[in-house]
Structure formats: structure tokens, C-alpha cells
Design a protein around this motif. Sequence first.
Motif, PDB file in Angstrom:
ATOM      1  N   VAL A   1      50.546  39.386  45.315  1.00  0.00           N
ATOM      2  CA  VAL A   1      50.165  38.850  44.267  1.00  0.00           C
ATOM      3  C   VAL A   1      49.032  37.622  44.973  1.00  0.00           C
ATOM      4  N   PHE A   2      47.509  37.428  44.480  1.00  0.00           N
ATOM      5  CA  PHE A   2      47.167  36.795  44.285  1.00  0.00           C
ATOM      6  C   PHE A   2      46.269  36.765  45.855  1.00  0.00           C
ATOM      7  N   MET A   3      46.682  38.202  46.891  1.00  0.00           N
ATOM      8  CA  MET A   3      46.028  37.850  47.951  1.00  0.00           C
ATOM      9  C   MET A   3      44.878  38.727  47.927  1.00  0.00           C
ATOM     10  N   ASN A   4      43.698  38.012  48.588  1.00  0.00           N
ATOM     11  CA  ASN A   4      42.813  38.585  48.047  1.00  0.00           C
ATOM     12  C   ASN A   4      41.815  39.670  49.699  1.00  0.00           C
ATOM     13  N   VAL A   5      41.950  40.588  49.900  1.00  0.00           N
ATOM     14  CA  VAL A   5      41.524  41.853  50.647  1.00  0.00           C
ATOM     15  C   VAL A   5      40.363  42.428  49.923  1.00  0.00           C
ATOM     16  N   SER A   6      39.678  42.150  51.264  1.00  0.00           N
ATOM     17  CA  SER A   6      38.213  43.086  50.799  1.00  0.00           C
ATOM     18  C   SER A   6      38.675  43.655  52.098  1.00  0.00           C
ATOM     19  N   VAL A   7      37.594  45.017  51.360  1.00  0.00           N
ATOM     20  CA  VAL A   7      37.298  46.563  51.783  1.00  0.00           C
ATOM     21  C   VAL A   7      35.933  47.087  52.454  1.00  0.00           C
ATOM     22  N   ASP A   8      35.167  47.006  53.790  1.00  0.00           N
ATOM     23  CA  ASP A   8      33.594  47.234  53.795  1.00  0.00           C
ATOM     24  C   ASP A   8      33.331  48.696  53.021  1.00  0.00           C
ATOM     25  N   GLY A   9      32.536  49.114  52.332  1.00  0.00           N
ATOM     26  CA  GLY A   9      32.531  50.185  51.321  1.00  0.00           C
ATOM     27  C   GLY A   9      32.002  51.285  52.584  1.00  0.00           C
ATOM     28  N   ASP A  10      31.198  50.998  53.380  1.00  0.00           N
ATOM     29  CA  ASP A  10      30.856  51.866  54.707  1.00  0.00           C
ATOM     30  C   ASP A  10      31.528  52.128  56.508  1.00  0.00           C
ATOM     31  N   THR A  11      32.301  51.306  56.319  1.00  0.00           N
ATOM     32  CA  THR A  11      33.467  50.766  57.912  1.00  0.00           C
ATOM     33  C   THR A  11      34.881  51.054  57.471  1.00  0.00           C
ATOM     34  N   GLY A  12      35.084  51.019  55.525  1.00  0.00           N
ATOM     35  CA  GLY A  12      36.222  50.818  55.899  1.00  0.00           C
ATOM     36  C   GLY A  12      36.833  49.444  56.670  1.00  0.00           C
ATOM     37  N   LYS A  13      36.260  48.488  57.200  1.00  0.00           N
ATOM     38  CA  LYS A  13      36.961  47.363  57.835  1.00  0.00           C
ATOM     39  C   LYS A  13      37.954  46.938  56.584  1.00  0.00           C
ATOM     40  N   ILE A  14      39.072  46.057  57.100  1.00  0.00           N
ATOM     41  CA  ILE A  14      40.008  45.583  55.994  1.00  0.00           C
ATOM     42  C   ILE A  14      39.743  43.728  56.619  1.00  0.00           C
ATOM     43  N   SER A  15      39.021  43.179  55.369  1.00  0.00           N
ATOM     44  CA  SER A  15      39.532  41.176  56.024  1.00  0.00           C
ATOM     45  C   SER A  15      40.176  40.117  54.711  1.00  0.00           C
ATOM     46  N   VAL A  16      41.064  39.763  55.505  1.00  0.00           N
ATOM     47  CA  VAL A  16      41.763  39.093  54.510  1.00  0.00           C
ATOM     48  C   VAL A  16      41.039  37.885  54.049  1.00  0.00           C
ATOM     49  N   LEU A  17      41.117  37.576  52.355  1.00  0.00           N
ATOM     50  CA  LEU A  17      40.013  36.043  52.912  1.00  0.00           C
ATOM     51  C   LEU A  17      41.068  35.186  51.969  1.00  0.00           C
ATOM     52  N   PRO A  18      40.285  33.575  52.191  1.00  0.00           N
ATOM     53  CA  PRO A  18      41.399  32.774  51.411  1.00  0.00           C
ATOM     54  C   PRO A  18      41.828  33.697  49.999  1.00  0.00           C
ATOM     55  N   PRO A  19      43.045  33.402  49.223  1.00  0.00           N
ATOM     56  CA  PRO A  19      43.109  33.739  48.056  1.00  0.00           C
ATOM     57  C   PRO A  19      42.068  32.893  46.867  1.00  0.00           C
ATOM     58  N   LYS A  20      42.038  34.130  45.372  1.00  0.00           N
ATOM     59  CA  LYS A  20      41.224  33.242  44.596  1.00  0.00           C
ATOM     60  C   LYS A  20      41.410  32.023  43.419  1.00  0.00           C
ATOM     61  N   SER A  21      42.864  32.433  43.572  1.00  0.00           N
ATOM     62  CA  SER A  21      43.370  31.691  42.792  1.00  0.00           C
ATOM     63  C   SER A  21      43.880  30.182  42.835  1.00  0.00           C
ATOM     64  N   GLY A  22      43.149  29.649  42.136  1.00  0.00           N
ATOM     65  CA  GLY A  22      43.288  27.644  42.076  1.00  0.00           C
ATOM     66  C   GLY A  22      44.862  27.651  41.048  1.00  0.00           C
ATOM     67  N   PRO A  23      45.356  26.310  41.138  1.00  0.00           N
ATOM     68  CA  PRO A  23      46.863  25.656  40.645  1.00  0.00           C
ATOM     69  C   PRO A  23      46.816  26.266  39.756  1.00  0.00           C
TER      70      PRO A  23
END
Length: 198
Positions: A133-155
Motif C-alpha cells: 500500500v502506497f508503494m510507488n513502483v514504475s516499470v519501463d515499457g521497453d526494458t521492463g526495468k523496475i524502479s522504486v520511487l518515493p510514494p505519492k501519498s501525503g499526510p
Amino acid sequence: MNTIPPRSGTAFVLKKGERLKITDIQGEQVSDFICFNLNDTKEYLSSGRTIDYAETIFLTKGNPFYSNRSNIMFEITEDTVGRHDFLLTPCSADTFRIIYGDENPHRGCFGNLCEALEPYGIEPDAIPICFNVFMNVSVDGDTGKISVLPPKSGPGDFIEIEAKMDLIVGMTACSAEMSNNYSFKPIGYSVDKTGIEL
């Protein structure tokens, strides 16, 4: 509202019809969420089946979540963030050893869930991929590389789920630096029983 302290976990029973609200109290904090059928713990929340049936990895309000037996376990009824992860496994001591290079690693969400779920007879090998919950993971559409980014959730951001069967729930305030923008904070939760049919 109940509070899960930073880098810790809890477990409890959520009955069919009850609604669980999970709140990011301070912002940018992930909560690993897992559940099992209260009456048969061999039935558990399935990432693969849920994503397969939803045809998306971005699960939010209105999405049902399925078990390994293709039964609906719960549904998201409210979601103020709209970005969560259902791809990555709970962080563990091995996560911190392999990814972060820690020599004395924290036991992570996996270790916290193991301890919290042990009284319910759930062993470590039975804990699958969690809904992060609240975890922000992006997936590159060409390579499939996964990146863990800061959550988009605020207080104060939250999601609410409604149980569709009696559940054993395990939750954490995630222990991984990258998942939480390198700051560990608490997670809040509360259960609303008003929707239950008597």
C-alpha cells in the motif's frame, strides 16, 4: 486509530463486511499488506491472479483482490492515492544484505510479518507477495526495468478495503529505505464494523 510504529508489523482478524482503513499518517510511508482465509490459511492473497483478472498492475478503487483459489478476498472501496505495488516481495534481511549491502541487516517487513502471523499458525514459507500500500513502483515499457520511487501519498492519505470473507490480516510500516524515501514513519489503521449484516 491504531498505529503501527516505524519498521514494525501487526496482525489481526478482519471479518466479512468489515472495512479497514489504512492511513499514511505523515506521508511517503509504505505498508505491506497480506491476508489469509481465517477458516483455511492455505488460501491466501494472490498477486498473480489479482493482476491477471484486473489486467492492470495499478490497482485502486473498485478493484477486487483474489486468492490463490480465485475467490474475492476484499475490494478497495476508497483510495486517495491511486498508486500502489503488487509486484515486489516484502523486504527482508536478505533484501538489505543483497540490495543495500548491510552487514547487520534489519529483519524487514518479512521478519515483522513472520512474528505477527505466527500466533495464527502461519509459517514464514506461507507468506507470499504482499499488496504494498502506497508503494510507488514504475516499470519501463521497453526494458521492463523496475524502479522504486518515493510514494505519492501525503499526510492523511488513505485506502479503505471491504472484506469479502473472514480474514487474517498482516500489515507493516515498511522497513526499506527506498520504498519510503529514506525516512521511516508509522502507519495508521482502523476497522469499521458498521457495514456488517447481522
